[in-house]
Write a protein that holds these residues in place. Structure first.
Motif, PDB file in Angstrom:
ATOM      1  N   TYR A  49       0.820  -1.217   0.000  1.00 43.76           N
ATOM      2  CA  TYR A  49       0.000   0.000   0.000  1.00 43.76           C
ATOM      3  C   TYR A  49       0.857   1.271   0.000  1.00 43.76           C
ATOM      4  N   TRP A  52       1.259   2.727  -3.378  1.00 38.25           N
ATOM      5  CA  TRP A  52       0.079   3.249  -4.058  1.00 38.25           C
ATOM      6  C   TRP A  52      -0.001   4.750  -3.840  1.00 38.25           C
ATOM      7  N   ARG A  54      -2.448   8.120  -3.116  1.00 35.17           N
ATOM      8  CA  ARG A  54      -3.591   8.308  -2.239  1.00 35.17           C
ATOM      9  C   ARG A  54      -4.911   8.015  -2.945  1.00 35.17           C
ATOM     10  N   LEU A  57      -5.628   4.334  -3.117  1.00 37.45           N
ATOM     11  CA  LEU A  57      -6.038   3.838  -1.802  1.00 37.45           C
ATOM     12  C   LEU A  57      -7.485   4.221  -1.511  1.00 37.45           C
ATOM     13  N   LYS A  60      -9.820   2.016  -3.529  1.00 39.69           N
ATOM     14  CA  LYS A  60      -9.869   0.675  -2.948  1.00 39.69           C
ATOM     15  C   LYS A  60     -10.757   0.671  -1.697  1.00 39.69           C
ATOM     16  N   LYS A  74      -3.050   9.661   3.311  1.00 29.87           N
ATOM     17  CA  LYS A  74      -2.589   8.386   2.761  1.00 29.87           C
ATOM     18  C   LYS A  74      -2.297   7.384   3.879  1.00 29.87           C
ATOM     19  N   ILE A  78      -4.190   3.751   4.589  1.00 29.73           N
ATOM     20  CA  ILE A  78      -3.472   2.473   4.676  1.00 29.73           C
ATOM     21  C   ILE A  78      -3.861   1.752   5.966  1.00 29.73           C
TER      22      ILE A  78
END
Length: 84
Positions: A49, A52, A54, A57, A60, A74, A78
């Motif tokens: 993660y 990745w 922001r 994320l 997701k 961010k 996570i």
């Protein structure tokens, strides 16, 4: 909800132990229903993660139905994704 009213749990002892440790019903059921030959194996080839951005994320988190995420940083996203 009593044991008879909830969906079938394959490993009741493991489920109850996980619930006693504070796991959510959903997560405890997922773990207790995982076949023994799959448990403990590393997942797919997705990057960590931290790699990745922001927005990825955030998407997701929305995809899996997390709420209250629109203003999270961010690092907070996570943490929320990992604790789901």
């Amino acid at each position: 909800m009593s044991k008879n009213e909830r969906p079938q749990i394959k490993n009741e002892d493991q489920y109850e132990a996980l619930r006693d440790q504070g796991y959510s019903k959903e997560k405890a059921a997922r773990i207790a229903n995982t076949p023994d030959n799959v448990a403990g194996k590393k997942g797919g080839k997705a990057p960590a993660y931290e790699e990745w951005i922001r927005d990825e994320l955030y998407q997701k988190a929305r995809e899996i139905g997390l709420s209250g995420i629109s203003k999270l940083r961010k690092s907070e996203l996570i943490e929320k994704l990992r604790s789901h």
